[in-house]
Design a protein around this motif. Sequence first.
Motif, mmCIF file in Angstrom:
data_model
loop_
_atom_site.group_PDB
_atom_site.id
_atom_site.type_symbol
_atom_site.label_atom_id
_atom_site.label_comp_id
_atom_site.label_asym_id
_atom_site.label_seq_id
_atom_site.Cartn_x
_atom_site.Cartn_y
_atom_site.Cartn_z
ATOM 1 N N ASN A 27 52.834 22.642 51.794
ATOM 2 C CA ASN A 27 51.442 22.845 51.599
ATOM 3 C C ASN A 27 51.147 22.354 50.070
ATOM 4 O O ASN A 27 50.040 22.466 49.741
ATOM 5 N N LEU A 28 52.267 21.758 49.533
ATOM 6 C CA LEU A 28 52.308 21.461 48.256
ATOM 7 C C LEU A 28 50.901 20.904 47.830
ATOM 8 O O LEU A 28 50.131 21.103 46.704
ATOM 9 N N PRO A 29 50.431 19.775 48.321
ATOM 10 C CA PRO A 29 49.201 18.967 47.782
ATOM 11 C C PRO A 29 48.166 19.966 47.654
ATOM 12 O O PRO A 29 47.339 19.707 46.789
ATOM 13 N N SER A 30 47.835 20.789 48.575
ATOM 14 C CA SER A 30 46.953 21.769 48.356
ATOM 15 C C SER A 30 47.057 22.494 47.066
ATOM 16 O O SER A 30 46.134 23.071 46.426
ATOM 17 N N TYR A 31 48.420 23.188 46.754
ATOM 18 C CA TYR A 31 48.530 23.980 45.601
ATOM 19 C C TYR A 31 48.179 23.038 44.436
ATOM 20 O O TYR A 31 47.858 23.589 43.411
ATOM 21 N N HIS A 32 48.890 21.712 44.300
ATOM 22 C CA HIS A 32 48.695 20.951 43.357
ATOM 23 C C HIS A 32 47.087 20.759 43.002
ATOM 24 O O HIS A 32 46.744 20.983 41.896
ATOM 25 N N HIS A 33 46.387 20.882 44.092
ATOM 26 C CA HIS A 33 44.812 20.479 43.717
ATOM 27 C C HIS A 33 44.288 21.694 43.102
ATOM 28 O O HIS A 33 43.504 21.632 42.089
ATOM 29 N N GLU A 34 44.566 22.802 43.747
ATOM 30 C CA GLU A 34 44.091 24.448 43.103
ATOM 31 C C GLU A 34 44.562 24.224 41.660
ATOM 32 O O GLU A 34 43.853 24.674 40.727
ATOM 33 N N ILE A 35 45.852 24.041 41.320
ATOM 34 C CA ILE A 35 46.378 24.394 39.925
ATOM 35 C C ILE A 35 45.963 23.409 39.103
ATOM 36 O O ILE A 35 45.578 23.571 37.830
ATOM 37 N N ALA A 36 46.052 21.868 39.649
ATOM 38 C CA ALA A 36 45.297 21.002 38.607
ATOM 39 C C ALA A 36 43.906 21.156 38.425
ATOM 40 O O ALA A 36 43.378 21.019 37.456
ATOM 41 N N THR A 37 43.116 21.675 39.315
ATOM 42 C CA THR A 37 41.775 21.895 38.950
ATOM 43 C C THR A 37 41.426 23.129 38.108
ATOM 44 O O THR A 37 40.769 23.025 37.038
ATOM 45 N N LEU A 38 42.410 24.018 38.174
ATOM 46 C CA LEU A 38 42.263 25.217 37.093
ATOM 47 C C LEU A 38 42.723 24.952 36.010
ATOM 48 O O LEU A 38 42.016 25.111 34.813
ATOM 49 N N PHE A 39 43.901 24.443 35.894
ATOM 50 C CA PHE A 39 44.494 24.010 34.326
ATOM 51 C C PHE A 39 44.325 22.671 33.791
ATOM 52 O O PHE A 39 44.359 22.509 32.726
ATOM 53 N N GLY A 40 43.564 21.938 34.447
ATOM 54 C CA GLY A 40 43.546 20.464 34.089
ATOM 55 C C GLY A 40 44.871 19.665 34.053
ATOM 56 O O GLY A 40 46.004 20.151 34.545
ATOM 57 N N ARG A 41 44.673 18.326 33.889
ATOM 58 C CA ARG A 41 45.669 17.334 33.840
ATOM 59 C C ARG A 41 46.008 16.806 32.487
ATOM 60 O O ARG A 41 46.602 15.802 32.480
ATOM 61 N N ASP A 42 45.473 17.395 31.328
ATOM 62 C CA ASP A 42 45.520 16.879 29.782
ATOM 63 C C ASP A 42 46.787 17.639 29.380
ATOM 64 O O ASP A 42 47.081 18.935 29.750
ATOM 65 N N GLY A 43 47.539 17.074 28.325
ATOM 66 C CA GLY A 43 48.273 17.534 27.523
ATOM 67 C C GLY A 43 49.535 18.282 28.279
ATOM 68 O O GLY A 43 50.014 17.724 29.320
ATOM 69 N N ALA A 44 49.953 19.571 27.507
ATOM 70 C CA ALA A 44 51.118 19.966 28.151
ATOM 71 C C ALA A 44 50.996 20.718 29.511
ATOM 72 O O ALA A 44 51.816 20.661 30.486
ATOM 73 N N TRP A 45 49.634 21.157 29.784
ATOM 74 C CA TRP A 45 49.409 21.754 31.065
ATOM 75 C C TRP A 45 49.449 20.968 32.267
ATOM 76 O O TRP A 45 50.043 21.047 33.163
ATOM 77 N N GLY A 46 48.934 19.389 31.988
ATOM 78 C CA GLY A 46 48.927 18.351 33.056
ATOM 79 C C GLY A 46 50.388 18.007 33.322
ATOM 80 O O GLY A 46 50.998 17.981 34.392
ATOM 81 N N THR A 47 51.300 17.928 32.005
ATOM 82 C CA THR A 47 52.575 17.636 32.325
ATOM 83 C C THR A 47 53.447 18.685 33.059
ATOM 84 O O THR A 47 54.041 18.140 33.983
ATOM 85 N N TRP A 48 52.998 19.755 32.838
ATOM 86 C CA TRP A 48 53.558 20.751 33.671
ATOM 87 C C TRP A 48 53.129 20.854 35.064
ATOM 88 O O TRP A 48 54.074 20.869 36.022
#
Length: 310
Positions: free
Chosen positions: A77-98
């Motif tokens: 179910n990874l795509p769904s988790y990715h979506h939730e995490i990327a939405t919350l943490f964003g995709r910029d800087g170190a957050w996005g790299t992580w």
Amino acid sequence: MIVDQTALLIELEPVVAENLDRHLSLAKEWFPHEYVPWSEGRTFDGLLNGEPWREDDSAIPDVARTALIVNLLTEDNLPSYHHEIATLFGRDGAWGTWVHRWTAEEGRHGIALRDYLTVTRAVDPTALERARMTHMQAGYANAHPEEMMHSIAYVAFQELATRISHRNTGKATGDPMAEQLLARVAADENLHMVFYRNLLAAAFDLDADKAMRAVADVVAGFEMPGANIEGFQRRALSIALAGIYDLRQHRDEVLQPVLRQWNVFGRTGLTAEGEKARDELAAHMESLDVQATRFEEKREARRLRQIQKP
Ligand SMILES: [Fe+2]
Ligand SMILES: [Fe+2]
């Protein structure tokens, strides 16, 4: 001090960067294909007219198959988790790299497990694919979509829960190759846990009251990410009965060690709000202890009854 979400994101950025570096220096590159005994594989029925899957194709015990399916569907179910995490943490800087790195590693888990199960004919591939479709179409929704600290606390526990579950599933297969693969996956989950655990430790330093509230809420409402898998209750019960993942392990091997790392019960300097959250947490841990003991007693009684059966 009350820290708002954006401020928290910015405040934690250097901690993310530091822990990302730590993660990258410790994470070992590994290859799913090396863990799969390809020469044991046989063509299936259907298009290529091979042999249909049969239950006795594999000697893996039933409950281990159940656990393997639940673990794999959870990884799927990874795509769904990715979506939730990327939405919350964003995709910029170190957050996005992580977020991207984490997603790539979790993707490896699904690939490795599926290849292994298919080649060794450990589970019915048709049922597995149908279950994947159903599970992924249900998606996954973060229980605390607006609350970053809640989400970080949740993933810290959840990564450790998957580590324990993969590890014990591996042992339950009685198959040294499966065990080796699941131990490898579990080692990744442990590093993920450490990343999120360190992040929440930093959040505790920023706003201990808020972090305590997050931890109390998450522990009280904890559900595995695969909880919406079809038939999850039934499957989770057999997994618990087999001692692969039960309430005792959840409390003592997942919640407790992480709470200890955050020094939740030894912390000073909380306001009344924080104290209240901590009291709730303590009461909940107490009640989990009682429930876990009750479950263990019932399981033992059940085991004795089964032995006595003529
Ligand atoms: Fe994983
Ligand atoms: Fe993970």
